[in-house]
Write a protein that holds these residues in place. Structure first.
Motif, PDB file in Angstrom:
ATOM      1  N   GLN A  42      -6.488  -3.372  10.831  1.00  0.00           N
ATOM      2  CA  GLN A  42      -8.096  -2.775  10.987  1.00  0.00           C
ATOM      3  C   GLN A  42      -7.623  -1.627  10.669  1.00  0.00           C
ATOM      4  O   GLN A  42      -9.779  -1.309  10.583  1.00  0.00           O
TER       5      GLN A  42
ATOM      6  N   THR B 139     -11.231   1.124   3.925  1.00  0.00           N
ATOM      7  CA  THR B 139     -11.149   0.332   2.142  1.00  0.00           C
ATOM      8  C   THR B 139     -12.394  -0.262   2.388  1.00  0.00           C
ATOM      9  O   THR B 139     -13.356  -0.613   1.273  1.00  0.00           O
ATOM     10  N   GLY B 140     -13.480  -0.879   3.725  1.00  0.00           N
ATOM     11  CA  GLY B 140     -14.379  -0.999   4.078  1.00  0.00           C
ATOM     12  C   GLY B 140     -14.731  -2.384   3.250  1.00  0.00           C
ATOM     13  O   GLY B 140     -15.345  -3.030   3.642  1.00  0.00           O
ATOM     14  N   SER B 141     -12.691  -2.864   3.733  1.00  0.00           N
ATOM     15  CA  SER B 141     -12.985  -4.578   2.910  1.00  0.00           C
ATOM     16  C   SER B 141     -11.783  -4.977   4.578  1.00  0.00           C
ATOM     17  O   SER B 141     -11.154  -4.560   5.224  1.00  0.00           O
TER      18      SER B 141
ATOM     19  N   ALA C 100      -8.929  -2.384   6.746  1.00  0.00           N
ATOM     20  CA  ALA C 100      -9.986  -2.433   6.364  1.00  0.00           C
ATOM     21  C   ALA C 100     -10.997  -1.298   6.602  1.00  0.00           C
ATOM     22  O   ALA C 100     -12.469  -1.253   5.877  1.00  0.00           O
ATOM     23  N   ARG C 101     -10.693  -0.237   7.949  1.00  0.00           N
ATOM     24  CA  ARG C 101     -12.047   0.911   7.983  1.00  0.00           C
ATOM     25  C   ARG C 101     -11.449   1.251   6.815  1.00  0.00           C
ATOM     26  O   ARG C 101     -12.619   2.472   6.392  1.00  0.00           O
TER      27      ARG C 101
ATOM     28  N   ARG D 183       0.932  -1.192  -0.310  1.00  0.00           N
ATOM     29  CA  ARG D 183      -0.243   0.091  -0.032  1.00  0.00           C
ATOM     30  C   ARG D 183       0.815   0.983   0.096  1.00  0.00           C
ATOM     31  O   ARG D 183       0.337   2.383  -0.377  1.00  0.00           O
TER      32      ARG D 183
END
Length: 167
Positions: free
Chosen positions: A159, A165-167, A162-163, A69
């Motif tokens: 976490q 990117t929504g995945s 995930a927060r 990333r």
């Protein structure tokens, strides 16, 4: 926040290693065994980053995600590849200037080459400080040789991704 290291920085890194129940790998055989078990994964260069002179090109899965990333964002901002100069290092392969409290033997740390380009260096430092401010990494500028040491906190970083990117 600064990129200065010190005892408090080492304490935070070691606290995260302990919180994740990470083992400090002692030998090259330990690294190979952790790769076979899937605790460490290969870090393979791509169009966004290079791995330069790394003896053990493996890291925790979240660390590889961090590299991928960050490198993609870095290349978009700077037009050049990010260069990883160290990943997992067993205790038996630590360099002379490594702290005895280094978290490289856990697979949660990386070293990044310091960019020669001032604009790219400023972008990288701002980004590392921002991520450190969010509690997902610990970043230090090391002077000998010049590079950035980054300890990635696996669960907080996963976490965070995930927060956002929504995945």
């Amino acid at each position: 926040q600064t990129l200065r290291g010190g005892a408090a920085s080492l304490d935070r890194q070691n606290h995260q290693a302990q919180a994740h129940n990470f083992t400090y790998l002692a030998t090259a055989n330990d690294v190979r065994r952790y790769v076979e078990l899937g605790y460490l994964v290969p870090v393979t260069p791509n169009r966004d980053f290079d791995v330069h002179n790394v003896s053990f090109p493996y890291a925790r899965p979240e660390v590889r995600l961090f590299i991928e990333r960050l490198a993609s964002q870095y290349r978009s901002a700077c037009g050049e590849k990010l260069v990883v100069t160290s990943l997992t290092r067993p205790q038996s392969n630590q360099p002379w200037n490594a702290s005895s409290r280094s978290v490289h033997p856990t697979g949660m740390a990386i070293d990044l080459r310091r960019p020669a380009n001032t604009t790219c260096r400023n972008w990288l430092e701002r980004t590392l400080l921002s991520l450190e401010g969010q509690g997902v990494i610990e970043a230090i500028y090391e002077r000998n040789p010049p590079h950035y040491h980054v300890a990635v906190y696996p669960q907080p970083y996963a976490q965070y991704v995930a927060r956002i990117t929504g995945s």
